[in-house]
Design a protein around this motif. Structure first.
Motif, PDB file in Angstrom:
ATOM      1  N   UNK A  17       0.691  -1.254  -0.052  1.00  0.00           N
ATOM      2  CA  UNK A  17      -0.169  -0.016  -0.112  1.00  0.00           C
ATOM      3  C   UNK A  17       0.770   1.226   0.065  1.00  0.00           C
ATOM      4  N   UNK A  18       1.732   1.455   0.578  1.00  0.00           N
ATOM      5  CA  UNK A  18       2.841   2.469   0.692  1.00  0.00           C
ATOM      6  C   UNK A  18       3.583   2.560  -0.677  1.00  0.00           C
ATOM      7  N   UNK A  19       4.043   1.437  -1.005  1.00  0.00           N
ATOM      8  CA  UNK A  19       4.533   1.548  -2.505  1.00  0.00           C
ATOM      9  C   UNK A  19       3.705   1.967  -3.424  1.00  0.00           C
ATOM     10  N   UNK A  20       2.321   1.629  -3.496  1.00  0.00           N
ATOM     11  CA  UNK A  20       1.294   2.031  -4.416  1.00  0.00           C
ATOM     12  C   UNK A  20       1.208   3.573  -4.005  1.00  0.00           C
ATOM     13  N   UNK A  21       0.958   4.160  -3.063  1.00  0.00           N
ATOM     14  CA  UNK A  21       0.706   5.407  -2.817  1.00  0.00           C
ATOM     15  C   UNK A  21       1.852   6.492  -3.077  1.00  0.00           C
ATOM     16  N   UNK A  22       3.211   5.898  -2.921  1.00  0.00           N
ATOM     17  CA  UNK A  22       4.138   6.514  -3.650  1.00  0.00           C
ATOM     18  C   UNK A  22       4.336   6.793  -4.857  1.00  0.00           C
ATOM     19  N   UNK A  23       3.781   5.697  -5.781  1.00  0.00           N
ATOM     20  CA  UNK A  23       3.701   6.003  -7.166  1.00  0.00           C
ATOM     21  C   UNK A  23       3.001   7.494  -7.676  1.00  0.00           C
ATOM     22  N   UNK A  24       2.294   8.031  -6.734  1.00  0.00           N
ATOM     23  CA  UNK A  24       1.718   9.346  -6.859  1.00  0.00           C
ATOM     24  C   UNK A  24       2.409  10.383  -5.859  1.00  0.00           C
ATOM     25  N   UNK A  25       3.372  10.054  -5.447  1.00  0.00           N
ATOM     26  CA  UNK A  25       3.989  11.038  -4.425  1.00  0.00           C
ATOM     27  C   UNK A  25       3.492  11.011  -3.055  1.00  0.00           C
ATOM     28  N   UNK A  26       2.689  10.284  -2.559  1.00  0.00           N
ATOM     29  CA  UNK A  26       2.301  10.180  -1.100  1.00  0.00           C
ATOM     30  C   UNK A  26       2.987   9.307  -0.332  1.00  0.00           C
ATOM     31  N   UNK A  27       2.955   9.565   0.937  1.00  0.00           N
ATOM     32  CA  UNK A  27       3.495   8.553   1.926  1.00  0.00           C
ATOM     33  C   UNK A  27       5.055   8.250   1.581  1.00  0.00           C
ATOM     34  N   UNK A  28       5.703   9.398   1.080  1.00  0.00           N
ATOM     35  CA  UNK A  28       6.964   9.411   0.987  1.00  0.00           C
ATOM     36  C   UNK A  28       7.867   9.710   2.016  1.00  0.00           C
ATOM     37  N   UNK A  29       8.528   9.086   2.478  1.00  0.00           N
ATOM     38  CA  UNK A  29       9.519   9.475   3.789  1.00  0.00           C
ATOM     39  C   UNK A  29      10.177  10.585   3.749  1.00  0.00           C
ATOM     40  N   UNK A  30      10.108  11.489   4.849  1.00  0.00           N
ATOM     41  CA  UNK A  30      10.821  12.755   4.903  1.00  0.00           C
ATOM     42  C   UNK A  30       9.859  13.948   4.250  1.00  0.00           C
ATOM     43  N   UNK A  31       8.923  13.584   3.554  1.00  0.00           N
ATOM     44  CA  UNK A  31       8.165  14.838   3.047  1.00  0.00           C
ATOM     45  C   UNK A  31       6.968  15.390   3.956  1.00  0.00           C
ATOM     46  N   UNK A  32       6.760  16.445   4.380  1.00  0.00           N
ATOM     47  CA  UNK A  32       5.915  17.204   5.230  1.00  0.00           C
ATOM     48  C   UNK A  32       4.697  17.682   4.375  1.00  0.00           C
TER      49      UNK A  32
END
Length: 398
Positions: free
Chosen positions: A367-382
């Protein structure tokens, strides 16, 4: 500047985060150890350079070989209602990293299936880069307009010959649960249309166009991305409409070698391993299979798209001998299709609800990998900080 929050419907997120998308590219860039290029920097053309394996192969080529050339993606700019697509932001971030590294790469935003795009790209190559050493074909699309007839063909994801029922992975409210998918078999028109979109016809048009324009470098190599996958998912993938398209793509390699390239170059299909991409998440049951595969392999056994892209460049560039199967396909998927690994996945597939409960980190990872495809849940991003949604497409080289 605006506060951006995700707008999600199942496996589709209709907006993306510019900062998160850029951070994902920076992470990809940093995960690939740079190498000191030897000799002339190769000229590459990457079709499908804004996402998935195409992006990973481009970044690995930049980091390991210092490649120059052109990348083609088809992305949407921001408007009053929506952000730009994640691929737009990823391309802008990639161009920024290339500039910082002193590289030389041009990014074209256009429909790679169109004759006008081919003409535009060939013009850029002829004017700025010269003959192409490597053409990487990594396109995935729900539709394609045949440039010869103007007919629009739509791909479908369906089994062939018989209906398909399978467990699937759902995330209502972000929490994993096992559902079911039932698909009727495709008819012949749907199968043929999917081959028209995802098969090798367009790949051949690109190689032929380069040959006709005298833009094939000595020792030219082209590689198109394919997938075989597990027997578990074969009814909806390799034995389905997408599999029919991949068979056509793979057969095209032989036809290119025989009819177009001859002794002027090489044509390969590349069987990559499983990955969480925007294309793969659209395939029923693949999310569940990928989560269970990750559960069996763990973090240490999983091969990222970056890992596989580095491996591919070593094989294409001659740093190591190509790993070919009996059909002449380059294989990057041995880690996935290892017999013990597949036995492990098969056991979990027998009771997927129990498997997810026993290892909740695996579906959470997916789920985290899927969300990161769109720029969400990327570590270090506020994500509480406002972001600039309007980002310019990289300027053309002049």
């Amino acid at each position: 500047m605006q506060q951006i929050t995700p707008k999600q419907r199942g496996y589709l997120i209709v907006n993306s985060h510019p900062t998160g998308s850029a951070a994902g590219v920076e992470e990809l860039w940093g995960s690939i150890a740079p190498a000191a290029p030897a000799g002339r920097a190769p000229v590459v053309l990457v079709l499908g350079s804004s996402a998935g394996y195409g992006l990973a192969i481009l970044v690995a080529g930049l980091r390991r070989l210092g490649v120059r050339g052109v990348g083609v993606g088809f992305e949407a700019a921001a408007n009053e209602r929506r952000t730009a697509t994640a691929g737009w932001y990823r391309t802008a971030a990639t161009a920024g990293l290339v500039e910082q590294a002193g590289g030389d790469f041009t990014f074209v935003n256009a429909d790679a299936y169109a004759d006008a795009t081919r003409a535009e790209v060939l013009g850029v190559l002829a004017e700025h880069y010269g003959p192409v050493d490597y053409l990487v074909y990594s396109l995935a699309s729900p539709r394609r307009t045949d440039p010869a007839t103007g007919e629009v063909h739509h791909s479908v994801i369906k089994p062939v010959g018989a209906a398909y029922t399978s467990p699937s992975l759902l995330f209502p409210d972000g929490l994993p649960e096992v559902g079911a998918v039932d698909l009727a078999p495709a008819d012949e028109a749907e199968r043929a249309a999917t081959v028209k979109v995802m098969g090798g016809e367009d790949w051949r048009l690109w190689v032929q166009a380069l040959a006709d324009a005298d833009l094939l470098a000595e020792g030219f190599t082209t590689a198109a991305l394919s997938y075989v996958g597990s027997e578990i998912t074969a009814p909806v993938y390799r034995q389905g409409t997408i599999g029919a398209a991949k068979e056509h793509l793979e057969d095209t390699a032989g036809r290119l070698q025989r009819d177009v390239l001859g002794d002027r170059g090489r044509a390969f299909t590349v069987v990559a391993g499983a990955a969480v991409t925007q294309a793969s998440t659209a395939i029923p049951s693949i999310a569940l299979y990928t989560s269970l595969l990750r559960s069996v392999l763990g973090a240490d056994g999983w091969r990222t798209t970056a890992d596989q892209a580095v491996d591919l460049w070593e094989q294409l560039s001659g740093a190591k001998a190509p790993v070919l199967d009996e059909r002449g396909r380059i294989r990057l998927d041995g880690w996935e299709l290892d017999a013990d690994v597949q036995d492990g996945v098969r056991k979990l597939w027998a009771d997927p609800a129990a498997a997810l409960a026993a290892d909740p980190d695996a579906p959470a990872w997916f789920y985290n990998q899927f969300r990161q495809l769109y720029g969400w849940d990327v570590p270090g991003v506020d994500y509480s900080v406002e972001a600039e949604a309007v980002v310019p497409w990289p300027a053309r080289r002049r």
